[in-house]
Design a protein around this motif. Structure first.
Motif, PDB file in Angstrom:
ATOM      1  N   ILE A 110       0.855  -1.183   0.000  1.00 23.28           N
ATOM      2  CA  ILE A 110       0.000   0.000   0.000  1.00 23.28           C
ATOM      3  C   ILE A 110       0.890   1.231   0.000  1.00 23.28           C
ATOM      4  O   ILE A 110       1.840   1.315   0.779  1.00 23.28           O
ATOM      5  CB  ILE A 110      -0.919   0.014   1.234  1.00 23.28           C
ATOM      6  CG1 ILE A 110      -1.854  -1.202   1.195  1.00 23.28           C
ATOM      7  CG2 ILE A 110      -1.712   1.309   1.304  1.00 23.28           C
ATOM      8  CD1 ILE A 110      -2.695  -1.369   2.431  1.00 23.28           C
ATOM      9  N   ALA A 111       0.573   2.170  -0.869  1.00 25.99           N
ATOM     10  CA  ALA A 111       1.282   3.445  -0.913  1.00 25.99           C
ATOM     11  C   ALA A 111       0.239   4.542  -0.709  1.00 25.99           C
ATOM     12  O   ALA A 111      -0.682   4.680  -1.507  1.00 25.99           O
ATOM     13  CB  ALA A 111       2.004   3.627  -2.238  1.00 25.99           C
ATOM     14  N   GLN A 112       0.365   5.277   0.370  1.00 27.05           N
ATOM     15  CA  GLN A 112      -0.578   6.334   0.712  1.00 27.05           C
ATOM     16  C   GLN A 112       0.191   7.542   1.243  1.00 27.05           C
ATOM     17  O   GLN A 112       1.293   7.401   1.757  1.00 27.05           O
ATOM     18  CB  GLN A 112      -1.541   5.860   1.801  1.00 27.05           C
ATOM     19  CG  GLN A 112      -2.538   4.827   1.345  1.00 27.05           C
ATOM     20  CD  GLN A 112      -3.593   5.438   0.447  1.00 27.05           C
ATOM     21  OE1 GLN A 112      -4.230   6.408   0.816  1.00 27.05           O
ATOM     22  NE2 GLN A 112      -3.765   4.882  -0.739  1.00 27.05           N
ATOM     23  N   THR A 113      -0.428   8.700   1.156  1.00 26.75           N
ATOM     24  CA  THR A 113       0.164   9.912   1.726  1.00 26.75           C
ATOM     25  C   THR A 113      -0.486  10.177   3.074  1.00 26.75           C
ATOM     26  O   THR A 113      -1.698  10.354   3.161  1.00 26.75           O
ATOM     27  CB  THR A 113      -0.043  11.108   0.788  1.00 26.75           C
ATOM     28  OG1 THR A 113       0.580  10.804  -0.463  1.00 26.75           O
ATOM     29  CG2 THR A 113       0.584  12.360   1.363  1.00 26.75           C
ATOM     30  N   LEU A 114       0.350  10.174   4.108  1.00 30.44           N
ATOM     31  CA  LEU A 114      -0.138  10.423   5.458  1.00 30.44           C
ATOM     32  C   LEU A 114      -0.208  11.923   5.689  1.00 30.44           C
ATOM     33  O   LEU A 114       0.775  12.624   5.469  1.00 30.44           O
ATOM     34  CB  LEU A 114       0.815   9.835   6.504  1.00 30.44           C
ATOM     35  CG  LEU A 114       0.672   8.367   6.846  1.00 30.44           C
ATOM     36  CD1 LEU A 114       1.111   7.506   5.700  1.00 30.44           C
ATOM     37  CD2 LEU A 114       1.458   8.068   8.084  1.00 30.44           C
ATOM     38  N   PRO A 115      -1.337  12.447   6.141  1.00 26.97           N
ATOM     39  CA  PRO A 115      -1.418  13.869   6.473  1.00 26.97           C
ATOM     40  C   PRO A 115      -0.571  14.152   7.725  1.00 26.97           C
ATOM     41  O   PRO A 115      -0.247  13.231   8.487  1.00 26.97           O
ATOM     42  CB  PRO A 115      -2.901  14.099   6.730  1.00 26.97           C
ATOM     43  CG  PRO A 115      -3.487  12.763   6.968  1.00 26.97           C
ATOM     44  CD  PRO A 115      -2.607  11.761   6.318  1.00 26.97           C
ATOM     45  N   PRO A 116      -0.220  15.415   7.957  1.00 28.84           N
ATOM     46  CA  PRO A 116       0.640  15.746   9.095  1.00 28.84           C
ATOM     47  C   PRO A 116       0.130  15.248  10.453  1.00 28.84           C
ATOM     48  O   PRO A 116       0.933  14.887  11.301  1.00 28.84           O
ATOM     49  CB  PRO A 116       0.721  17.271   9.062  1.00 28.84           C
ATOM     50  CG  PRO A 116       0.495  17.633   7.641  1.00 28.84           C
ATOM     51  CD  PRO A 116      -0.473  16.603   7.127  1.00 28.84           C
ATOM     52  N   HIS A 117      -1.195  15.189  10.665  1.00 27.38           N
ATOM     53  CA  HIS A 117      -1.674  14.755  11.977  1.00 27.38           C
ATOM     54  C   HIS A 117      -1.423  13.264  12.220  1.00 27.38           C
ATOM     55  O   HIS A 117      -1.509  12.816  13.359  1.00 27.38           O
ATOM     56  CB  HIS A 117      -3.144  15.139  12.204  1.00 27.38           C
ATOM     57  CG  HIS A 117      -4.126  14.479  11.292  1.00 27.38           C
ATOM     58  ND1 HIS A 117      -4.418  14.975  10.046  1.00 27.38           N
ATOM     59  CD2 HIS A 117      -4.871  13.370  11.465  1.00 27.38           C
ATOM     60  CE1 HIS A 117      -5.318  14.196   9.472  1.00 27.38           C
ATOM     61  NE2 HIS A 117      -5.607  13.203  10.308  1.00 27.38           N
ATOM     62  N   TYR A 118      -1.098  12.492  11.190  1.00 26.06           N
ATOM     63  CA  TYR A 118      -0.637  11.112  11.379  1.00 26.06           C
ATOM     64  C   TYR A 118       0.892  11.047  11.298  1.00 26.06           C
ATOM     65  O   TYR A 118       1.519  10.250  11.984  1.00 26.06           O
ATOM     66  CB  TYR A 118      -1.220  10.175  10.310  1.00 26.06           C
ATOM     67  CG  TYR A 118      -2.644   9.773  10.564  1.00 26.06           C
ATOM     68  CD1 TYR A 118      -2.961   8.805  11.508  1.00 26.06           C
ATOM     69  CD2 TYR A 118      -3.683  10.357   9.859  1.00 26.06           C
ATOM     70  CE1 TYR A 118      -4.274   8.438  11.745  1.00 26.06           C
ATOM     71  CE2 TYR A 118      -4.993   9.996  10.077  1.00 26.06           C
ATOM     72  CZ  TYR A 118      -5.285   9.038  11.029  1.00 26.06           C
ATOM     73  OH  TYR A 118      -6.588   8.669  11.255  1.00 26.06           O
ATOM     74  N   ALA A 119       1.474  11.873  10.425  1.00 21.43           N
ATOM     75  CA  ALA A 119       2.922  11.828  10.213  1.00 21.43           C
ATOM     76  C   ALA A 119       3.698  12.279  11.449  1.00 21.43           C
ATOM     77  O   ALA A 119       4.723  11.691  11.792  1.00 21.43           O
ATOM     78  CB  ALA A 119       3.300  12.692   9.006  1.00 21.43           C
ATOM     79  N   THR A 120       3.204  13.308  12.140  1.00 22.99           N
ATOM     80  CA  THR A 120       3.921  13.827  13.313  1.00 22.99           C
ATOM     81  C   THR A 120       4.099  12.769  14.400  1.00 22.99           C
ATOM     82  O   THR A 120       5.217  12.520  14.832  1.00 22.99           O
ATOM     83  CB  THR A 120       3.206  15.074  13.867  1.00 22.99           C
ATOM     84  OG1 THR A 120       3.161  16.060  12.832  1.00 22.99           O
ATOM     85  CG2 THR A 120       3.930  15.633  15.070  1.00 22.99           C
ATOM     86  N   PRO A 121       3.027  12.090  14.856  1.00 25.34           N
ATOM     87  CA  PRO A 121       3.248  11.056  15.873  1.00 25.34           C
ATOM     88  C   PRO A 121       4.037   9.861  15.341  1.00 25.34           C
ATOM     89  O   PRO A 121       4.760   9.212  16.092  1.00 25.34           O
ATOM     90  CB  PRO A 121       1.847  10.646  16.311  1.00 25.34           C
ATOM     91  CG  PRO A 121       0.913  11.217  15.339  1.00 25.34           C
ATOM     92  CD  PRO A 121       1.602  12.301  14.615  1.00 25.34           C
TER      93      PRO A 121
END
Length: 184
Positions: A121-132
């Protein structure tokens, strides 16, 4: 050896005086007391030699010591760049590509997979998931990183269509690939 420099990174000092001064600045961040001794211990020279390099009395160290000085300066300059990249990455979306064993259970239909299948799976994580996620990876907490990825895949990837998918829970098994790409 020529390094490719980013705008955030300065070239390392070329002279023994500059390299000794850079190492001393780095060691003074840990405390003034014993900084010269710690600098001397890194390339395996005496504190007197460090003072001679700093004052300019000795400009050309032996090749072996010059290589050790350069290696120490190079090693101490990279963590600052890594910290800046991580800080910048926490504020922007991150593209995640993962290959993992993924299974599911749907509480409304009672369906589930007996065992997960390997899926990429290739997805772009938004910042509210990327930060943690970055914080968990920085702390070395692999379980927390997997929990964040599972939560993202469950909430954004599986449940995005709604309907029966709204009750779907995924099981994330063996992860054998995890790549990140920072999208500025």
């Amino acid at each position: 050896m020529q390094d490719k420099l980013t705008p955030e990174q300065r070239a390392i000092p070329k002279t023994a005086k500059g390299q000794a001064a850079a190492l001393l600045r780095e060691e003074k961040k840990r405390g003034e007391a014993g900084a010269v001794r710690r600098v001397a211990a890194r390339p395996g020279i005496t504190p007197d030699s460090v003072y001679r390099y700093l004052s300019g009395k000795r400009k050309n160290p032996p090749r072996q010591i010059a290589q050790k000085l350069e290696a120490e300066v190079r090693a101490s300059s990279k963590p600052r760049l890594q910290k800046k990249v991580i800080k910048d990455a926490k504020a922007v979306p991150v593209k995640l590509r993962t290959r993992a064993e993924i299974g599911y259970t749907n509480s409304s239909s009672g369906r589930s997979t007996p065992d997960g299948r390997m899926r990429t799976i290739a997805q772009t994580l938004p910042p509210h998931y990327a930060t943690p996620l970055w914080q968990a990876l920085e702390d070395g907490d692999e379980q927390e990183a997997q929990r964040i990825i599972r939560e993202y895949l469950q909430n954004e990837y599986i449940r995005e269509a709604g309907g029966q998918n709204a009750h779907t829970e995924i099981q994330l098994g063996h992860i054998d690939l995890m790549e990140f790409e920072i999208n500025p």
